[in-house]
Design an enzyme around this catalytic site. Structure first.
Site, PDB file in Angstrom:
ATOM      1  N   SER A 127       0.825  -1.197   0.000  1.00 45.33           N
ATOM      2  CA  SER A 127       0.000   0.000   0.000  1.00 45.33           C
ATOM      3  C   SER A 127       0.859   1.246   0.000  1.00 45.33           C
ATOM      4  O   SER A 127       1.957   1.277   0.571  1.00 45.33           O
ATOM      5  CB  SER A 127      -0.871  -0.019   1.257  1.00 45.33           C
ATOM      6  OG  SER A 127      -1.429   1.252   1.489  1.00 45.33           O
ATOM      7  N   TYR A 152      -1.885  -1.555  11.095  1.00 45.89           N
ATOM      8  CA  TYR A 152      -2.183  -1.993   9.721  1.00 45.89           C
ATOM      9  C   TYR A 152      -1.030  -1.609   8.785  1.00 45.89           C
ATOM     10  O   TYR A 152      -0.481  -2.443   8.067  1.00 45.89           O
ATOM     11  CB  TYR A 152      -3.502  -1.368   9.234  1.00 45.89           C
ATOM     12  CG  TYR A 152      -3.626  -1.385   7.736  1.00 45.89           C
ATOM     13  CD1 TYR A 152      -3.978  -2.563   7.070  1.00 45.89           C
ATOM     14  CD2 TYR A 152      -3.359  -0.242   6.967  1.00 45.89           C
ATOM     15  CE1 TYR A 152      -4.044  -2.590   5.687  1.00 45.89           C
ATOM     16  CE2 TYR A 152      -3.422  -0.271   5.595  1.00 45.89           C
ATOM     17  CZ  TYR A 152      -3.769  -1.440   4.959  1.00 45.89           C
ATOM     18  OH  TYR A 152      -3.820  -1.462   3.586  1.00 45.89           O
ATOM     19  N   LYS A 156       2.000  -3.851   6.567  1.00 47.74           N
ATOM     20  CA  LYS A 156       2.360  -3.733   5.138  1.00 47.74           C
ATOM     21  C   LYS A 156       3.878  -3.583   5.004  1.00 47.74           C
ATOM     22  O   LYS A 156       4.504  -4.240   4.171  1.00 47.74           O
ATOM     23  CB  LYS A 156       1.645  -2.546   4.486  1.00 47.74           C
ATOM     24  CG  LYS A 156       0.134  -2.739   4.342  1.00 47.74           C
ATOM     25  CD  LYS A 156      -0.205  -3.901   3.413  1.00 47.74           C
ATOM     26  CE  LYS A 156      -1.692  -4.181   3.312  1.00 47.74           C
ATOM     27  NZ  LYS A 156      -2.008  -5.512   2.744  1.00 47.74           N
TER      28      LYS A 156
END
Ligand code: UDP
Length: 355
Positions: A127, A152, A156
């Site tokens: 991302s 989160y 990644k």
């Protein structure tokens, strides 16, 4: 022989669009999903769009090591695209351990099995969140990553690094991926850093299906337009941008899916220049929240109920991609216009409502 791709999280929003494009490009696909954040709606849509009733569906949780290993014993897998992960930023702040356990463990299991069965090509869905806030826009793949601001985002970054390290370490097993063998082999890896995926398939048979109140802008817009939500809050109109709202790079989900096919073929056809590569997947065009809302109203001929609200914690002012590397190396470029994409998002919402 047809190349086979394992798509973990393949029943979800992006995974289902990628499955369609892979099948249409002539790949075999195995879908693995534990259905923790979606139902079979999109998988059924994939079957309809492609006219394929024979797509293997494995209801497994990638956090279960034996289940993942079994998949690699059962199928000769030339590439894995790993989507299976939790993705709600706010929830990850409230429940970090849930995010670290799920997002890391599932990827570790995939990588271990991939390497143990003769090696494999692994595509990780990363991302643009890894870039954080920066003044130097657009961001290239060389732009430095910033410390993550949520668990989160941290998963990644960590998964990117785990993939890179695995590629480096398993290079000792040679250069040729020999999928399906019962001995260790090299892992080759690509991380695709997505900007803001939006929209739906032109058939309106698959699309984003958020559970509960949507966190992301476009599903919130379409649910407001259909009457499921009262009013869209635009978070902040005092940012230092032309209209005061945030700038993002909204990438059509079908275009995004095609980038995966390009990346998989680069891996399976042996065209990688490095064992581990990173690509930005965006349009290169910054669009403000207000512009997006206005365009949605215009192309769909709808008046949207919205109001300006305070900034949302953690949001950055602006980010957009420099997609030149993907164009040069993957031969991929975003094609659909924001207008087409927002029309498709609305068609999907209406399809869900049975209209
Ligand atoms: N946004 C908004 N209202 C919403 C949801 C999002 O104004 O209900 C804004 C958000 O502040 C950001 C942009 O829309 O500027 C995109 O947000 P999203 O959550 O879709 O993706 P993000 O860029 O945060 O990953």
């Amino acid at each position: 022989m047809m190349k086979r791709v394992l798509v973990s999280g393949g029943a979800g929003y992006i995974g289902s669009h990628v499955t369609v494009e892979l099948l249409q490009a002539g790949y075999d696909v195995v879908v693995a999903d534990n259905l923790s954040n979606c139902d079979l709606t999109c998988f059924e849509g994939v079957k309809k769009i492609t006219g394929r009733n024979d797509i293997p569906f494995e209801k497994i949780d990638c956090c279960e090591r034996d289940a993942v290993d079994r998949l690699f014993s059962e199928f000769r897998i030339d590439a894995v695209i790993h989507f299976a992960a939790f993705k709600a930023v706010g929830e990850s702040v409230a429940e970090p351990l849930k995010y670290y356990r799920n997002n890391l463990l599932s990827f570790l299991n995939i990588l271990e099995a991939a390497s143990a069965h003769g090696g494999c090509n692994v595509l990780f869905s990363s991302s643009a969140t890894v870039y954080g806030e920066t003044d130097r826009l657009p961001v290239t793949e060389e732009s430095p990553r910033q410390p993550a601001t949520s668990p989160y985002g941290n998963t990644k970054q960590m998964c990117e690094d785990i993939l890179r390290d695995t590629v480096m370490a398993t290079a000792a097993y040679g250069t040729e991926v020999m999928s399906g063998l019962d001995k260790p082999g090299p892992v080759k890896g690509i991380s695709l850093r997505y900007f803001n995926p939006i929209g739906a398939h032109p058939s309106a048979l698959i699309g984003e299906l958020p559970r509960g109140v949507p966190n992301n802008l476009v599903p919130y817009i379409t649910q407001t337009a259909i009457g499921k939500r009262e009013c869209l809050s635009i978070f902040g109109n005092d940012y230092p941008t032309q209209d005061g709202t945030c700038l993002r790079d909204y990438i059509d989900v079908v275009d995004l899916a095609k980038a995966h096919v390009a990346a998989v073929s680069r891996m399976t056809d042996g065209r990688m220049e490095d064992g581990y590569e990173i690509f930005n997947i965006g349009t290169g065009r910054p669009v403000s929240v207000l512009e997006l809302v206005n365009t949605f109203e215009k192309v769909n001929n709808i008046k949207l109920n919205y109001r300006f609200a305070p900034r949302r914690a953690g949001d950055i002012t602006a980010i957009w991609a420099d997609p030149a590397k993907a164009e040069k190396k993957l031969g991929w470029k975003a094609q659909r216009t924001v207008e087409e994409t927002l029309a498709s998002a609305w068609a999907w919402e209406k399809h869900l409502a049975g209209k």
